[in-house]
Write a protein that holds these residues in place. Sequence first.
Motif, mmCIF file in Angstrom:
data_model
loop_
_atom_site.group_PDB
_atom_site.id
_atom_site.type_symbol
_atom_site.label_atom_id
_atom_site.label_comp_id
_atom_site.label_asym_id
_atom_site.label_seq_id
_atom_site.Cartn_x
_atom_site.Cartn_y
_atom_site.Cartn_z
ATOM 1 N N THR A 104 0.846 -1.200 0.000
ATOM 2 C CA THR A 104 0.000 0.000 0.000
ATOM 3 C C THR A 104 0.876 1.243 0.000
ATOM 4 O OG1 THR A 104 -1.770 -1.121 1.216
ATOM 5 C CG2 THR A 104 -1.755 1.278 1.287
ATOM 6 N N ALA A 105 0.520 2.219 -0.825
ATOM 7 C CA ALA A 105 1.216 3.510 -0.830
ATOM 8 C C ALA A 105 0.515 4.446 0.144
ATOM 9 C CB ALA A 105 1.229 4.108 -2.228
ATOM 10 N N ILE A 106 1.263 4.940 1.107
ATOM 11 C CA ILE A 106 0.707 5.859 2.101
ATOM 12 C C ILE A 106 1.344 7.220 1.890
ATOM 13 C CG2 ILE A 106 0.384 6.324 4.543
ATOM 14 C CD1 ILE A 106 0.650 3.306 5.013
ATOM 15 N N LEU A 107 0.542 8.191 1.503
ATOM 16 C CA LEU A 107 1.022 9.545 1.238
ATOM 17 C C LEU A 107 0.767 10.399 2.469
ATOM 18 C CD1 LEU A 107 0.451 8.242 -1.631
ATOM 19 C CD2 LEU A 107 0.187 10.591 -2.451
ATOM 20 N N MET A 108 1.849 10.784 3.144
ATOM 21 C CA MET A 108 1.760 11.674 4.301
ATOM 22 C C MET A 108 2.015 13.083 3.802
ATOM 23 S SD MET A 108 1.057 9.439 6.635
ATOM 24 C CE MET A 108 1.120 10.483 8.094
ATOM 25 N N CYS A 109 1.000 13.920 3.836
ATOM 26 C CA CYS A 109 1.030 15.203 3.139
ATOM 27 C C CYS A 109 1.050 16.376 4.120
ATOM 28 C CB CYS A 109 -0.199 15.336 2.242
ATOM 29 S SG CYS A 109 -0.466 13.927 1.140
ATOM 30 N N ASP A 110 1.600 17.467 3.670
ATOM 31 C CA ASP A 110 1.694 18.689 4.462
ATOM 32 C C ASP A 110 0.557 19.627 4.065
ATOM 33 O OD1 ASP A 110 2.385 21.039 5.769
ATOM 34 O OD2 ASP A 110 4.532 20.828 5.355
ATOM 35 N N SER A 111 -0.416 19.760 4.963
ATOM 36 C CA SER A 111 -1.554 20.644 4.697
ATOM 37 C C SER A 111 -1.462 21.932 5.503
ATOM 38 C CB SER A 111 -2.871 19.930 5.037
ATOM 39 O OG SER A 111 -2.922 19.591 6.419
ATOM 40 N N THR A 112 -0.285 22.236 6.043
ATOM 41 C CA THR A 112 -0.166 23.393 6.930
ATOM 42 C C THR A 112 0.098 24.685 6.167
ATOM 43 O OG1 THR A 112 2.226 23.116 7.296
ATOM 44 C CG2 THR A 112 0.748 21.894 8.741
ATOM 45 N N ILE A 113 -0.372 25.776 6.757
ATOM 46 C CA ILE A 113 -0.045 27.128 6.326
ATOM 47 C C ILE A 113 0.716 27.746 7.488
ATOM 48 C CG2 ILE A 113 -0.917 29.356 5.541
ATOM 49 C CD1 ILE A 113 -3.555 27.915 4.807
ATOM 50 N N PRO A 137 2.659 1.583 -9.363
ATOM 51 C CA PRO A 137 2.340 0.427 -10.192
ATOM 52 C C PRO A 137 0.837 0.209 -10.269
ATOM 53 C CG PRO A 137 4.132 -0.088 -8.684
ATOM 54 C CD PRO A 137 3.598 1.256 -8.275
ATOM 55 N N GLU A 138 0.370 -0.256 -11.390
ATOM 56 C CA GLU A 138 -1.067 -0.450 -11.590
ATOM 57 C C GLU A 138 -1.633 -1.381 -10.518
ATOM 58 O OE1 GLU A 138 -4.179 -1.862 -15.112
ATOM 59 O OE2 GLU A 138 -2.018 -1.800 -15.477
ATOM 60 N N GLY A 139 -2.770 -0.975 -9.974
ATOM 61 C CA GLY A 139 -3.432 -1.795 -8.964
ATOM 62 C C GLY A 139 -2.995 -1.531 -7.537
ATOM 63 N N THR A 140 -2.044 -0.622 -7.324
ATOM 64 C CA THR A 140 -1.554 -0.350 -5.973
ATOM 65 C C THR A 140 -2.597 0.443 -5.185
ATOM 66 O OG1 THR A 140 0.732 -0.264 -6.746
ATOM 67 C CG2 THR A 140 0.267 0.727 -4.601
ATOM 68 N N PRO A 141 -3.042 -0.062 -4.035
ATOM 69 C CA PRO A 141 -3.935 0.745 -3.202
ATOM 70 C C PRO A 141 -3.171 1.879 -2.546
ATOM 71 C CG PRO A 141 -3.438 -1.335 -2.118
ATOM 72 C CD PRO A 141 -2.803 -1.403 -3.473
ATOM 73 N N ALA A 142 -3.868 2.968 -2.274
ATOM 74 C CA ALA A 142 -3.222 4.141 -1.677
ATOM 75 C C ALA A 142 -4.107 4.726 -0.586
ATOM 76 C CB ALA A 142 -2.926 5.192 -2.741
ATOM 77 N N LEU A 143 -3.455 5.376 0.348
ATOM 78 C CA LEU A 143 -4.116 6.079 1.447
ATOM 79 C C LEU A 143 -3.480 7.455 1.533
ATOM 80 C CD1 LEU A 143 -6.189 5.133 3.729
ATOM 81 C CD2 LEU A 143 -4.180 4.971 5.207
ATOM 82 N N ILE A 144 -4.285 8.492 1.732
ATOM 83 C CA ILE A 144 -3.773 9.857 1.848
ATOM 84 C C ILE A 144 -4.039 10.358 3.261
ATOM 85 C CG2 ILE A 144 -4.096 12.245 1.094
ATOM 86 C CD1 ILE A 144 -4.505 11.269 -1.699
ATOM 87 N N ALA A 145 -3.000 10.894 3.915
ATOM 88 C CA ALA A 145 -3.129 11.407 5.272
ATOM 89 C C ALA A 145 -2.569 12.822 5.346
ATOM 90 C CB ALA A 145 -2.406 10.496 6.258
ATOM 91 N N PHE A 146 -3.246 13.680 6.098
ATOM 92 C CA PHE A 146 -2.760 15.026 6.390
ATOM 93 C C PHE A 146 -3.463 15.497 7.658
ATOM 94 C CE2 PHE A 146 -5.875 15.140 2.918
ATOM 95 C CZ PHE A 146 -6.883 15.939 3.438
ATOM 96 N N HIS A 147 -3.282 16.748 8.050
ATOM 97 C CA HIS A 147 -3.705 17.167 9.388
ATOM 98 C C HIS A 147 -5.155 17.667 9.451
ATOM 99 C CE1 HIS A 147 -3.178 18.327 13.520
ATOM 100 N NE2 HIS A 147 -3.443 19.609 13.273
ATOM 101 N N GLN A 148 -5.492 18.716 8.717
ATOM 102 C CA GLN A 148 -6.794 19.362 8.878
ATOM 103 C C GLN A 148 -7.879 18.640 8.072
ATOM 104 O OE1 GLN A 148 -3.971 21.073 8.167
ATOM 105 N NE2 GLN A 148 -3.805 22.915 9.435
ATOM 106 N N PRO A 149 -9.003 18.271 8.703
ATOM 107 C CA PRO A 149 -10.082 17.616 7.960
ATOM 108 C C PRO A 149 -10.626 18.503 6.839
ATOM 109 C CG PRO A 149 -10.412 17.364 10.330
ATOM 110 C CD PRO A 149 -9.306 18.366 10.143
ATOM 111 N N PRO A 150 -11.028 17.884 5.717
ATOM 112 C CA PRO A 150 -11.545 18.663 4.597
ATOM 113 C C PRO A 150 -13.061 18.835 4.627
ATOM 114 C CG PRO A 150 -11.166 16.420 3.897
ATOM 115 C CD PRO A 150 -10.751 16.478 5.338
ATOM 116 N N VAL A 151 -13.717 18.421 5.705
ATOM 117 C CA VAL A 151 -15.167 18.578 5.839
ATOM 118 C C VAL A 151 -15.479 19.140 7.226
ATOM 119 C CG1 VAL A 151 -15.616 16.653 4.270
ATOM 120 C CG2 VAL A 151 -15.589 16.251 6.754
ATOM 121 N N GLU A 152 -16.660 19.714 7.376
ATOM 122 C CA GLU A 152 -17.100 20.194 8.681
ATOM 123 C C GLU A 152 -17.399 19.016 9.601
ATOM 124 O OE1 GLU A 152 -20.430 22.758 8.097
ATOM 125 O OE2 GLU A 152 -19.187 24.465 7.489
#
Length: 247
Positions: A104-113, A137-152
């Motif tokens: 699994t590809a886990i993308l740890m992202c920077d959402s800070t200002i 690679p084709e078929g690789t599952p991925a997960l995206i993580a960052f700090h601030q939620p994108p919904v209320e």
Amino acid sequence: MTALLAQISDLHLDGSERATRRATRVMDYLRALPHAVDALLVTGDIADHGTEAEYEEAARILSAPFPVLPCPGNHDARPAYRKALLGEPAADGPINRVHHVTGTAILMCDSTIPGRDEGRLDAETLDWIDTTLAGLPEGTPALIAFHQPPVELHHPLPDSGMLRRPEDLAALLDAHPRVAAVVTGHAHTAAASTFAGRPLIVGPAITWTLRLPWEGDRPADRDQPPGLAFHVLTEDLRLTTHYRVVL
């Protein structure tokens, strides 16, 4: 190809005995599990003031026999975070990393200002997410993580500091169906919702728990024990989450 991932968030390490004790208790619990997790996600606000000393303590507390995958939060400071936690040269740019865990590809992202509570995935980070996902690679599952939620989340405190322009990420995800879920922290409450047709999972905090409007007026419940989440991601992109508190 099932991945077992733990998540902690919002340690707010500040040199105090209380913060150290709570974070250490959770890490001791994770290290003592009879079946080790494949990785631990740490979704921001690792330090409270963004000092090198706080990140040096974080590095000691977070040391584990499994991979520990952090991303910054609004209390974190990029130069000190890079130098004292990652062992890299101090720099001001976004801190984005991809990790490969049990297929699994886990993308740890920077959402800070820097200097702001609210978040945003800037153009550099959005381009990095798009390029990284497109190169898997084709078929690789991925997960995206960052700090601030994108919904209320229906509380004025986290909602005032949520991710700005979430539609930018939603549009990007339309082209990447192998992204199974989005994982965040920041709100100090265990929560589940949806975003861009995917599960949105908000991890609980180590430092204190958000008291919701129907639970009382004071937002910070410091008497609740620290919490964590376990995420089980299967090859068919089904994410199952279990929440725990550590007494």
